[in-house]
Design an enzyme around this catalytic site. Structure first.
Site, PDB file in Angstrom:
ATOM      1  N   ARG A  30    -111.570  -5.127 -51.372  1.00  0.00           N
ATOM      2  CA  ARG A  30    -113.005  -5.011 -51.641  1.00  0.00           C
ATOM      3  C   ARG A  30    -113.463  -6.279 -52.355  1.00  0.00           C
ATOM      4  O   ARG A  30    -113.251  -6.439 -53.555  1.00  0.00           O
ATOM      5  CB  ARG A  30    -113.308  -3.777 -52.500  1.00  0.00           C
ATOM      6  N   SER A  99    -117.608   6.531 -48.288  1.00  0.00           N
ATOM      7  CA  SER A  99    -117.872   7.053 -49.630  1.00  0.00           C
ATOM      8  C   SER A  99    -118.935   8.141 -49.591  1.00  0.00           C
ATOM      9  O   SER A  99    -119.901   8.038 -48.823  1.00  0.00           O
ATOM     10  CB  SER A  99    -118.384   5.929 -50.544  1.00  0.00           C
ATOM     11  N   LYS A 128    -118.224   0.104 -62.108  1.00  0.00           N
ATOM     12  CA  LYS A 128    -119.577  -0.318 -61.756  1.00  0.00           C
ATOM     13  C   LYS A 128    -120.570   0.721 -62.220  1.00  0.00           C
ATOM     14  O   LYS A 128    -120.233   1.888 -62.385  1.00  0.00           O
ATOM     15  CB  LYS A 128    -119.697  -0.553 -60.243  1.00  0.00           C
TER      16      LYS A 128
END
Length: 198
Positions: A30, A99, A128
């Site tokens: 990622r 997700s 995050k």
């Protein structure tokens, strides 16, 4: 194909070079905020490393590069789904992980017949800023009931110590980021994860 129960996420191919020899068999790359040529280099290197070590590489977001570079898996967030060419992804034979955070997102994702569904954050996460509060183990149980035989990935605030409860609640796979990358001894932590999930 059965996916490994331990699913670390890294932002750099150098992490894969360090961790794959320790027994990691499922890994996500990622990368955020890098020039596209840099991303391409990291994906190509990660693809080669995973093939060398018999591991599954999941490319986050960059589905065009995943197709171009002959990768097998792509992971898309909800925002990524808005722009992705799902027909092109499927035509290229890419397997899809997605997700989810709420009921509407889950309904949307199940219509796509994904190869896995991720739910998060199960616990509070420092990775995050998210508009979703922790989902908790009851939501893991609920999601597993809803998705049936599709593998469920629990992500967010994961640690070796929390993993057994997440598996018990119904997750098939546990995904982890900062518990490894911010650890004083990441290699030792990965060994603990491998031992705890095999």
């Amino acid at each position: 194909m059965t996916l490994d129960r331990f699913y670390p996420i890294f932002d750099d191919a150098n992490w894969l070079q360090r961790m794959l020899p320790l027994g990691v068999k499922l890994v996500q790359l990622r990368i955020k905020d890098q020039p596209i040529d840099v991303v391409q280099q990291h994906i190509a290197r990660s693809r080669d490393l995973c093939r060398q070590h018999g591991a599954v590489l999941v490319v986050n977001d960059y589905w065009q590069l995943a197709i171009e570079l002959g990768c097998d898996w792509v992971h898309l967030g909800q925002e990524d789904l808005d722009d992705a060419d799902l027909k092109a992804i499927r035509a290229a034979g890419l397997k899809l992980g997605v997700s989810t955070h709420d009921e509407d997102e889950l309904d949307r994702v199940l219509a796509l017949s994904p190869e896995y569904v991720a739910l998060g954050p199960v616990y509070p996460t420092i990775l995050k800023q998210m508009k979703w509060h922790e989902q908790g183990l009851p939501r893991v149980r609920e999601w597993k009931t809803r998705i049936g035989s599709i593998p469920l990935v629990g992500i967010g605030g994961m640690s070796v110590e929390r993993a057994p409860g997440v598996f018990e609640a119904g997750a098939d796979i546990v995904s982890v980021v900062t518990d490894i990358t911010l650890n004083a001894d990441p290699e030792a932590r990965v060994r603990q994860w491998v031992e705890a999930t095999r």
